[in-house]
Design an enzyme around this catalytic site. Structure first.
Site: not given
Lengths: 498, 491
Positions: B76, B151, B175
């Protein structure tokens, strides 16, 4: 409170001011002498090229996290123990939020509601020389900010973040201080103590210690406090005293003219010899303090605290008292000897070895002090050890050598130290052994008297002035090894005979 | 719908038998990532990846590797990496190159994994739909018009599409778990403090926790073991008391079957979800494997979302103060004063959702509001923590839905931030309590994947992973993939 003023008071500004009393509290910021920063491993050394002593934590780069320096914690506890303060077993680091270019993270990590050190106190001497206790509200750990540099790049502000993250202990006093002189005295005491217990190098010129002064005035006898102003960032004893003096006068003038004191931050300008307003404090500062979620509460065990307490050296005021009572030294000498830890330690070792406290005190305060001063050395770097110097003092005391020879020997030992077993050989080699009556001193004196018949005649006429000259001639002839007292006595005896 | 067995376990076996090389796997993963139309990646690091793959192949040849050596993966874009930019999905950090690797990055590098690139995400991890990214929305793997969740949307889609068998994620209020549920993959938010936050860009420090998003619970168990561990550079990092993690790293994870007592929340809370039927089916399957369910009471659950948004925004408002245009990141052109520099750099560099949370957080920390919001929220957080502690004295784990509904359409919640925040209803409680929670796929509703969540007490990752492994032995939802050009089907 309506106060009746006599005609005299109204005429005399000085007496008028007697009706006012100043109430002062100091916040002293002490930079802790750790080798690395409070939350990072970057070097904490002063004077590196700009931004050299920084790492991702000091620069506030994304993803960087603070890690507390245990040495800074230990130093804070040491200070707390030295002022007999409560040490909080749990203290909390908070974020103090504000934007400023020299504050990389946009917040300063500090301690707000739960500081590491609680209530304590420090004793100072007031103007009359009486002991006065100044309460300390708290002392907390925080990180220093960087520096904005305005004169490096034209039309621009440069940033030097070397100071960012330097550990600070902020020591907050109670509003117990009543005059500018007391404030300066208090600042000095904190300075001496911090240096003494080894938590700060005490270098004011390098900003190692700075203070903010909260000043208000009130009518004498009034119990509530007047509105206060805060003078920021004062970095010398002289400036503390002057800044507060000026601010007290200013506030009294404002109040006597029927004006009102506005709560604000003020700046002391030593060049213009004035304090002036920086910014109004009313509602502008909301630092939005809250516990820093990157740091866990700081937990200390009683055992850890006690360990630090037990390792604390005997403190300056205790030593000062001991020197007066145990060694019979004057209060001036005692104070001189106890301000500097290394000096005091040297003196104690010297006295222990020589058993001559007064002579030791004189030598440490004069001969050794000036020698180290000339060489730019500290007492911990003395080229002569306390034990060797003790041997010199013992020989002065027992008459083996004269005081003058003692100084010669001291200087020689500073250049080339001697083994204690070889001291007497060195004395003989240098011809410093004191010549007493049995060693032919009388012959030398008689010789001198013979060489100076005019002076002898004057002396016989009662002109005592020439006695010094004659003694001096003997000293010269003997290269200072004669005992001046004995020389004196021999001459006096000769005169009587005549 | 098709099935794939693109798990790390399968790939590791193929690698060790010499059926495929890490370089081959990496090339295919890179090709798939280049051709990706879902916008999973913010940046790809082809040269870096191939270099790592070559090193991995050498290690495998010398039998010096571990369970993860040579496996392609993605980070990420919230984890700082020296080899590429780290943007955190923001214009603010569009060109930010970190001079250090996050601890997670270093650990997985050391394990011999191959990082092919950085995945898309909501800006500064603030969002539940991956629509707040400066680098554009990420599309749902099953239906292009839907959001993938957020997210960690890019990571979930990259795994769901089969580009990589694993990607890192971070979870502050859901997330990892919510996008995992939306995309039909397995995601673990571990116990707070078990994986270092060093080098992971902060959103809300007291809640942020990194974790793995993978295909199966078995893979996730191994990934967790290699990602976790005490780190002296993170003061909130914790030392684990057991040696489970070490044993997984050295011997691998084998799920033991021991009957567990699982709590299900009582009351109307489960009626709020759209996929009750699928959830109930999954529950019965777990029950038939020998586990028992009892009803438990979690009275403060309903307060979780407001508490979460107060606390997370408060922390975020100061965590994001460092983006001021002075030292790094976006800087406005021709600032007229320091104030102007701050205002325009931040005004231009941050997106709408980030600004909303900074403003909310600044407000709740201000004098006069602090006690009513921040302090009160902390007290309720404590109560939620206590509720869980009380519940875990009776059960080994709690089962909850991961989300109230399936993925929603792109743009459908644009004007309704509060509904967007309600997405986090079931994920936020475990975040507030700092306890581990795992989302696993449990079926499809209206042709979109849905997930269930297993929550355990602190450091009970083993327990919840065992229940999940067993469930995944008996089901194949986690292996069900969209009918697309996913790679490496042959494994």
């Amino acid at each position: 409170m309506a106060s009746y003023k006599t005609e005299l008071e109204l005429r005399s500004g000085e007496i008028l001011k007697m009706a006012w009393e100043a109430v002062i509290g100091l916040e002293v910021h002490v930079q802790l002498a750790t080798s690395s920063k409070i939350f990072s491993g970057a070097s904490n050394e002063y004077g590196a090229p700009p931004n050299e002593n920084t790492c991702e934590i000091d620069l506030g780069l994304p993803g960087a996290l603070p890690v507390l320096n245990e040495k800074a914690v230990e130093m804070a506890v040491r200070f707390g123990c030295a002022i007999s303060a409560e040490i909080n077993e749990i203290s909390i680091f908070d974020r103090k939020n504000y934007f400023y270019p020299d504050l990389p993270k946009g917040y300063q990590i500090s301690q707000f509601e739960n500081p590491i050190v609680g209530k304590g106190s420090i004793t100072i001497e007031d103007e009359a020389g009486a002991k006065k206790i100044i309460g300390i509200t708290r002392a907390h750990l925080e990180e220093d900010a960087g520096k904005s540099v305005h004169d490096l790049v034209e039309d621009r502000t440069a940033l030097d973040l070397n100071r960012t993250g330097t550990p600070l202990l902020e020591i907050v006093s109670e509003p117990d201080i009543r005059s500018a002189q007391e404030a300066s005295e208090y600042f000095k005491q904190i300075h001496n103590l911090a240096k003494f217990i080894g938590i700060c190098d005490g270098n004011l010129a390098e900003g190692s210690m700075r203070c903010d002064a909260n000043v208000s005035v009130r009518q004498r006898g009034e119990s509530s406090l007047g509105e206060r102003t805060e003078i920021k960032n004062i970095n010398s004893f002289k400036f503390v005293e002057r800044a507060i003096e000026l601010e007290i006068e200013r506030q009294i003038d404002v109040l006597e003219d029927g004006g009102e004191i506005i709560r604000e931050t003020r700046l002391f300008d030593p060049d213009k010899d004035e304090t002036r307003s920086m910014r109004s404090k009313e509602l502008s500062d909301d630092y939005r303090y809250f516990p820093d979620p990157d740091l866990l509460p700081l937990v200390l065990s009683q055992a850890e605290i006690e360990k630090i307490r037990s390792e604390l050296p005997e403190l300056p005021q205790q030593r000062e008292r001991k020197y007066q009572t145990k060694f019979g030294l004057s209060s001036y000498d005692s104070k001189q000897l106890s301000v500097d830890r290394n000096k005091s330690d040297f003196f104690e070792k010297l006295t222990e070895a020589s058993r001559l406290p007064k002579l030791s005190a004189n030598w440490v305060n004069s001969n050794l002090s000036s020698l180290l001063n000339d060489k730019g050395l500290g007492f911990d770097q003395s080229p002569i050890s306390p034990s060797l110097l003790a041997e010199v003092l013992i020989r002065i005391d027992n008459g083996t050598i004269s005081s003058t020879s003692g100084k010669t020997l001291f200087r020689a030992f500073c250049e080339t130290p001697s083994e204690i077993s070889e001291i007497d050989d060195r004395i003989d080699e240098m011809g410093l052994r004191q010549i007493g009556g049995t060693d032919g001193l009388k012959d030398i004196v008689l010789e001198i008297l013979k060489e100076h018949p005019n002076q002898l005649a004057e002396l016989l006429d009662g002109k005592q002035k020439v006695l010094g000259f004659l003694v001096g001639q003997v000293m010269k002839k003997t290269n200072g090894t004669a005992n001046p007292k004995e020389v004196n006595e021999i001459i006096q005896n000769e005169i009587k005979k005549e | 719908m098709t099935q794939t067995q693109y798990t790390i376990k399968a790939l590791t076996e193929a690698l060790s038998k010499g059926e495929v090389s890490s370089v081959e796997l990496t090339r295919e993963a890179l090709k798939a990532a280049r051709d990706d139309s879902n916008n999973c990646f913010i940046s790809l690091s082809e040269e870096h990846a191939l270099r790592q793959a070559q090193d991995a192949d050498l290690q495998i040849k010398q039998k010096a590797g571990c369970f993860l050596t040579g496996i392609p993966m993605a980070h990420k874009d919230i984890f700082c990496t020296k080899h590429s930019t780290t943007t955190c999905g923001s214009k603010m950090l569009k060109n930010f190159a970190a001079p250090y690797d996050a601890t997670v990055v270093k650990k997985l590098d050391d394990a011999g994994m191959v990082c092919i690139g950085k995945t898309n995400m909501d800006e500064f991890a603030m969002g539940s739909s991956n629509e707040s990214s400066f680098f554009g929305v990420v599309h749902h793997p099953w239906d292009f018009d839907y959001v993938p969740g957020g997210s960690s949307g890019g990571s979930a889609v990259a795994v769901a599409k089969g580009y990589v068998p694993f990607a890192t994620g971070t979870d502050t209020g859901g997330s990892i778990r919510q996008p995992s549920a939306f995309c039909g993959v397995t995601g673990l938010k571990p116990t707070y403090g078990s994986i270092s936050r060093f080098g992971m860009i902060a959103f809300a420090s007291s809640l942020d926790q990194a974790g793995p998003i993978g295909v199966s619970a078995l893979d996730v168990a191994h990934l967790f073991a290699f990602m976790s561990g005490f780190d002296k550079r993170d003061s909130t990092s914790a030392k684990r008391q057991d040696n489970w993690v070490d044993s997984v790293k050295s011997e691998g994870f084998t799920a033991q079957h021991t009957p567990k007592k699982i709590g299900l929340p009582s009351g109307p809370i489960l009626n709020m979800i759209s996929y009750q039927k699928e959830f109930e089916t999954a529950r019965r399957q777990i029950e038939s494997a020998g586990h028992s369910f009892i009803e438990v009471d979690l009275p403060n659950l309903e307060h979780s979302v407001p508490v979460y948004y107060v606390l997370a925004s408060a922390e975020a408002s100061t965590n994001l103060a460092r983006y001021d245009g002075v030292r790094f990141g976006h800087r406005c052109s021709e600032p007229k004063s320091i104030e102007d520099l701050y205002k325009r750099s931040r005004g231009e560099g941050f997106g709408e959702e980030v600004k909303r949370r900074i403003l909310t957080g600044t407000y709740t920390l201000s004098v006069g509001y602090f006690d009513d919001y921040y302090v009160k929220a902390q007290k309720i957080r404590r109560k939620i923590f206590d509720d869980f502690a009380a519940t875990f004295s009776k059960v080994d784990a709690i089962m909850l839905p991961t989300t109230p509904d399936t993925a929603f359409k792109l743009g459908s919640l644009d004007d309704d931030p509060v509904s967007m925040y309600q997405q986090d209803l079931f994920t936020v409680p475990a975040s507030l309590a700092g306890i581990p929670a795992l989302s696993i796929p449990c079926g499809f509703h209206n042709d979109l994947p849905v997930g269930l969540q297993l929550i355990g007490p602190a450091n009970s990752e083993k327990t919840i992973l065992e229940i999940a492994c067993e469930y995944q032995k008996n089901t194949s939802w986690h292996l069900t993939r969209p009918n697309s050009n996913y790679v490496l089907e042959r494994f």
